[in-house]
Scaffold this active site. Structure first.
Site, PDB file in Angstrom:
ATOM      1  N   ASP A 231      50.664  68.633 111.253  1.00  0.00           N
ATOM      2  CA  ASP A 231      50.986  67.760 112.371  1.00  0.00           C
ATOM      3  C   ASP A 231      49.761  66.884 112.659  1.00  0.00           C
ATOM      4  O   ASP A 231      48.624  67.376 112.650  1.00  0.00           O
ATOM      5  CB  ASP A 231      51.320  68.620 113.593  1.00  0.00           C
ATOM      6  N   GLU A 274      55.771  63.002 113.542  1.00  0.00           N
ATOM      7  CA  GLU A 274      54.465  63.002 112.879  1.00  0.00           C
ATOM      8  C   GLU A 274      54.197  64.325 112.175  1.00  0.00           C
ATOM      9  O   GLU A 274      53.053  64.643 111.829  1.00  0.00           O
ATOM     10  CB  GLU A 274      53.360  62.735 113.906  1.00  0.00           C
TER      11      GLU A 274
END
Length: 373
Positions: A231, A274
C-alpha cells in the site's frame, strides 16, 4: 510404342502450352497453403501477444530474414500505440512516429489491400514521410484488420539475402498477417479484460483466480510460493496536496517498478485504489522477503517531478508464505498478508513484514532477517 509416342506427344503439347509450369506452380502454392494452414492452427493456440509475435518471427526465420520488421498495434480501450520493432528479426529499440501509423491506417481504411511503402508515399504525399521512417528501409506494408476495422500496421523491410519479395512469398506473408490479425485482436481483447487500464497490471479478480490455481499446485506438488500485499503510504494526503493527476502518475510509476523488479512468471496486480499485490511463484521465506525489500527500496528511490519540485513516495508491504500443508484458502492467505501489511504501517511504514502464526516462526524470522530488513 504407339501408346508411348502418344503420351510423349501429349506431354510435349502440355509443355509448349505452359501447362507443366502451371502445374508446378500450383503444387508449390498448395504446399504454401498447407504450411500457412498449419501455422494458423498453431498460432490460435497462443493467448498473449508476445507469444504470437515470437511464433511469427520463428516462422519467418525458416524462410527469409527482413532487414526491418515492425508491428504497430493500437489495443482496445484507447491505450497508446504499441510498437514491436526488429532488425534482422532481433528485437530493436526503434520507434516510429505515431503520425505515420495514423496516415497509413487512414489509407488502409479506404483501401485494405497491402501496398509497398513507395506506393503509399506516392498516394498520400512524399513530403508526409520524413527521413526518420525512410531510414528504416520500409518496403512492404500490410494492414492488421478485424472487428471494428484497421487496428494495426505491419511494416516489412527488404530481405537481407536475395532479390525482392517473390509473389509466392508475398502471398504467404499476406495470409500469415491476416491470421495474426485475428489471433492478436482476440488476445488483446482478452488481455484488456484481465488488466487494469490505468496501470496495465492484472486486475483483482484475475489475481485471485491465479492465486487459487497456485494454492492448488502448491498442495499437489509440495511447493511453496508467496503473496505480497502493498500500500502506498499516506496516499490520500499525497493526492490532497498534489492532486489526483499527480497521484495517477505515482500509481503508473509504481506499476512500472513492480514489473521491473519481479520475474515474468510472477503475477503483479492492482488490488484496488493505491493497493497492489504480487504473487511470487516458487519461493522460500527468504526469497519472498528479498523480493519484498527489492520492491520497497526501488519505490523509495522513485523521484516524481511536479511544478519544479521533486517528490517521493514509500510503500508498506505485508508478506505471506504459501505452504503445501493445510487447506488454507485464497481469501485467508490474502487476509494474513493484509495483517502483515497492517503491522508494517503500525510500526512506522516504509517497511516489509512477514505474517507469522506462532512464536517459533517469529523467532526464526528475527534470527534470519534482523540484519537485512
Amino acid at each position: 510404342m504407339t501408346g508411348s509416342s502418344d503420351i510423349l506427344a501429349q506431354f510435349n503439347r502440355l509443355e509448349q502450352a505452359g501447362a507443366i509450369d502451371t502445374l508446378g506452380e500450383l503444387r508449390r502454392e498448395n504446399r504454401e497453403l498447407d504450411r500457412i494452414i498449419t501455422d494458423a492452427a498453431l498460432m490460435v493456440s497462443y493467448t498473449d501477444v508476445n507469444s504470437m509475435l515470437s511464433f511469427v518471427i520463428g516462422r519467418l526465420l525458416d524462410h527469409f530474414i527482413p532487414q526491418f520488421l515492425a508491428f504497430l498495434v493500437h489495443p482496445p480501450r484507447g491505450e497508446k500505440l504499441r510498437q514491436y520493432c526488429y532488425r534482422n528479426l532481433k528485437e530493436s529499440e526503434d520507434m516510429i512516429d505515431p503520425l505515420y501509423y495514423n496516415l497509413m491506417k487512414e489509407r488502409f481504411t479506404r483501401n485494405p489491400a497491402p501496398a509497398t511503402f513507395a506506393e503509399i508515399a506516392e498516394e498520400l504525399g512524399q513530403d508526409l514521410f520524413g527521413d526518420d521512417i525512410r531510414s528504416l528501409g520500409p518496403d512492404q506494408i500490410y494492414p492488421m484488420a478485424g472487428i471494428g476495422g484497421v487496428w494495426g500496421i505491419v511494416i516489412l523491410g527488404k530481405k537481407v539475402v536475395g532479390d525482392s519479395w517473390t509473389e509466392l512469398e508475398m502471398k504467404y506473408l499476406d495470409r500469415m498477417f491476416r491470421f495474426l490479425s485475428v489471433s492478436m485482436q482476440n488476445g488483446l481483447h482478452y488481455e484488456s479484460s484481465i488488466t487494469d487500464p490505468k496501470t496495465g497490471l492484472f486486475t483483482h479478480d484475475y489475481f485471485v483466480r491465479h492465486l487459487d490455481e497456485t494454492v492448488a499446485l502448491c498442495q499437489r506438488h509440495k511447493r511453496t510460493a508467496g503473496i505480497l500485499m502493498m500500500d502506498v503510504d499516506h496516499f490520500k494526503k499525497f493526492n490532497d496536496t498534489w492532486g489526483h493527476v499527480t497521484g495517477d502518475v505515482v500509481l503508473m510509476r509504481m506499476a512500472k517498478v513492480l514489473k521491473q523488479t519481479t520475474r515474468a512468471e510472477d503475477c503483479v496486480a492492482r488490488f484496488g485504489g493505491e493497493e497492489f499485490s504480487v504473487l511470487i511463484s516458487e519461493c522460500t521465506t527468504e526469497g519472498l522477503m528479498t523480493a519484498a525489500e527489492r520492491i520497497r527500496t526501488a519505490v523509495e528511490a522513485l523521484r516524481i517531478h511536479v511544478d519544479g519540485q521533486v517528490l517521493s513516495v514509500t510503500i508498506s508491504i505485508g508478506a505471506r508464505l504459501i505452504e503445501p500443508a493445510g487447506d488454507t484458502g485464497s481469501l485467508m492467505l490474502i487476509g494474513d498478508a493484509d495483517k502483515a501489511l497492517y503491522v508494517s504501517k503500525s510500526e512506522g511504514r516504509n517497511r516489509s513484514s512477514l505474517y507469522m502464526s506462532g512464536l517459533l516462526d517469529r523467532a526464526d524470522y528475527i534470527r534470519t532477517f534482523k540484519n537485512t530488513i
